[in-house]
Structure formats: structure tokens, C-alpha cells
Design an enzyme around this catalytic site. Structure first.
Site, PDB file in Angstrom:
ATOM      1  N   LYS A   8      14.457   2.583  26.530  1.00 10.12           N
ATOM      2  CA  LYS A   8      15.092   3.749  25.904  1.00 10.12           C
ATOM      3  C   LYS A   8      15.984   4.508  26.873  1.00 10.12           C
ATOM      4  CE  LYS A   8      12.274   4.177  21.816  1.00 10.12           C
ATOM      5  NZ  LYS A   8      11.254   4.911  21.058  1.00 10.12           N
ATOM      6  N   ARG A  17       4.651  -0.364  22.171  1.00 12.68           N
ATOM      7  CA  ARG A  17       5.715  -1.088  21.454  1.00 12.68           C
ATOM      8  C   ARG A  17       6.791  -1.454  22.474  1.00 12.68           C
ATOM      9  NH1 ARG A  17      10.552   0.197  19.012  1.00 12.68           N
ATOM     10  NH2 ARG A  17      11.022  -0.840  17.052  1.00 12.68           N
TER      11      ARG A  17
END
Ligand code: YH5
Length: 298
Positions: free
Chosen positions: A235, A269
């Protein structure tokens, strides 16, 4: 003892459409592998080839130790546009059927649409991962009818605009209250309390500082009494902290995932399943190292 071991040992095994997901603290945190089935994930763009390519990616991630494969047909990246229900169904259903037929793994459907939840579970999905936490009209009802576990994630705003100017007085308390309220709505809609998971939504309407506070205070979310799922892989906050582009964020993602485990996450995840599985195994080994073991062996 860390708080997450003493306060949140109530949950252990989730039933996911016939397959079991063991989240007990006696086992390492589980890895959920990301499988994007959006057209931009494939150079050819053809639907048949996409399903074939998707199955190969899923098989690879299962081999690398993923306990769950998260199939997503709607891009929820910052700035992404919405997609119609039919387009999303056309992308995800063939992939879910193919994984169910060929792999022994729990399939999670990454969607906010009630129609997609229903069809995905019929096709073999064993978990619903909703970045909107079942706020779409009809989503509570649909999820309730499927009976599968649901991950409730916090997102401020919507993907197209959420990174514009995120502001919170106290991000941890705001996100925690939101999740508490969504848990209450789920229970009111007849969803069993013990099929819920929570996720503070790293990167969804948050600045770098907000994201760091969420990680550092993740045990507050574990205190909600539900397994915590966390997605930090590649991210942009990790990119910004390190000055690295998306394909250079592996080491940063692994350290961040390991810290999430330390603070109580039970599912990570991730894109890079093999490296993430190594991280959760090392985390688990250190956490459960037995101080008395040497003495016992003498
Ligand atoms: C999550 O955290 N995230 S989709 C931007 C990136 C890299 C990755 C700029 N679905 C989550 O993975 N579901 C997504 O680089 C999720 N938790 C849950 N439960 C966004 C994503 C990504 C975005």
C-alpha cells in the site's frame, strides 16, 4: 502476556461453506492471498484467458501456504471507478467455480454488492470480504442468508474520493466505534456474532499517520472480540514511508504485516503469499517460544 492473547482467545474455528478456518492463537496467523480479476490485471483482457490465469495464480498462492484466496472483481484502489453488478459477476463467478473445482482452499469474495455475495457463495465462496461493511442496501440481508463469515472493514467515504482530505479527531476510536456499530447492525440482521471479522481498513480514507496509529493500536480492535484481518500489502503509505514504488515494497510490507500480527491480527491479506507465510511462521515461533524448553530437555 500481551493483551491479544489474554483478551481475545474466544474465537477459534470458522466454518466457511464446508471448509474450516482455524484462527486459534495456538496456530500461526493465516494468510489471505489477493486475486484481482479486474481487466487491468491482465494484458490480454479476454475473460476466458483471465479465468485460466486466475486459477494458476490461485494454485500458486495455495502452494505457497495461503489459507484463503480473496477474489475481487471491483477495484477498490484509491481513485477507482465503480463497476456494474453484471460486469462484476462475469469476472468473479467463473474464477470462483474454477478455484472450487481445482483447489482445496477457502474462497473469499471481495464485494459490496448483495447480488454478487449471493452468487459467489452459491458458486463456492466461503467468506464475504466487504470494504463497505455491509452498508449497501440489501447487503446485511444477503450476507445473513448466505450464512458464511463476513469481514467488516472500515472505509471513510468511497474509493473515488476517500484520499482527498482524511480527517479524524481520534482515528482509532472513530474506526472502533464504526466497527462496533456495524457489528450491532449485523447481529440485528440475524448474522451470528461468531461469524464476524473486523478490519480497520489500512489505506481507506486515511493518511500515513492515521494508518500507523491503526497498526500501533490494533489490539484495540482485537478487543472487539472478533478476529482481526489486516491488509497492508504494497500500500501507498508503505511506499511513501520508504520512497518506493509498488514493486519495491515487499520488505516494508512484510515488516508491517509482522507488526500487525504482534498487535493481534489473525489474518493477513497479501499479494506476496510465500514471504508473508514465512513472516507469520517466524512471528508465531517467537511468540510461542517456551522459556522452560531448555531446562526440560536436560
Ligand atoms: C484491506 O485492507 N484492501 S483493495 C493500493 C495499493 C496496494 C494494494 C497503492 N481490499 C483491503 O489491496 N479488504 C483491499 O497500492 C481489502 N482489507 C480488506 N478486508 C486495496 C489494496 C491495495 C490498494
Amino acid at each position: 502476556m500481551p493483551a491479544h492473547l489474554t483478551l481475545s482467545t474466544g474465537f477459534s474455528v470458522l466454518e466457511c461453506n464446508g471448509k474450516l478456518l482455524d484462527l486459534s492463537p495456538l496456530t500461526p496467523p493465516k494468510v489471505m492471498g489477493i486475486l484481482n480479476v479486474t481487466p487491468d490485471s491482465f494484458s490480454d483482457g479476454g475473460l476466458f484467458l483471465s479465468a485460466d490465469n486466475a486459477l494458476q495464480q490461485a494454485q500458486q498462492m495455495v502452494q505457497e501456504g495461503a489459507a484463503v484466496i480473496d477474489v475481487g472483481g471491483e477495484s477498490t484502489r484509491p481513485g477507482a471507478e465503480a463497476v456494474t453488478e453484471q460486469a462484476e459477476l462475469d469476472r468473479v463467478i467463473p474464477v470462483i467455480e474454477s478455484i472450487r473445482e481445482n483447489c482445496d482452499v477457502i474462497i473469499s469474495i471481495d464485494t459490496s454488492k448483495p447480488g454478487v455475495m449471493r452468487e459467489a457463495v452459491k458458486a463456492g465462496a466461503g467468506m464475504i470480504n466487504d470494504v463497505c461493511a455491509l452498508r449497501a442496501p440489501g447487503a446485511l440481508q444477503a450476507a445473513s442468508e448466505t450464512g458464511v463469515p463476513v469481514c467488516l472493514m472500515h472505509m471513510a467515504g468511497e474509493p473515488r474520493t476517500m484520499q482527498k482530505n482524511p480527517e479524524y479527531v481520534d482515528v482509532v476510536q472513530t474506526v472502533k466505534s464504526f466497527l462496533q456499530e456495524r457489528i450491532a447492525c449485523c447481529e440485528a440482521a440475524g448474522i451470528s456474532s461468531d461469524v464476524l471479522l473486523v478490519d480497520p481498513g489500512f489505506g481507506f480514507g486515511k493518511t500515513i499517520d492515521h494508518n500507523l496509529q491503526l497498526v500501533k493500536n490494533l489490539s484495540e480492535f482485537a478487543d472487539l472480540g472478533k478476529p482481526v484481518l489486516m491488509g497492508v500489502s504494497r500500500k501507498s503509505s508503505i511506499g511513501a514511508l520508504l520512497g518506493r514504488s509498488a514493486n519495491e515494497r515487499l520488505a516494508g510490507s512484510i515488516v508491517m504485516a509482522t507488526l500487525c500480527c504482534q498487535y493481534g491480527a489473525r489474518i493477513i491479506r497479501a499479494h506476496d503469499v510465500a514471504a508473508t507465510v514465512d513472516a507469520v511462521k517466524i512471528y508465531h515461533a517467537v511468540t510461542h517460544a517456551d522459556n522452560m524448553a531448555d531446562e526440560a530437555h536436560h
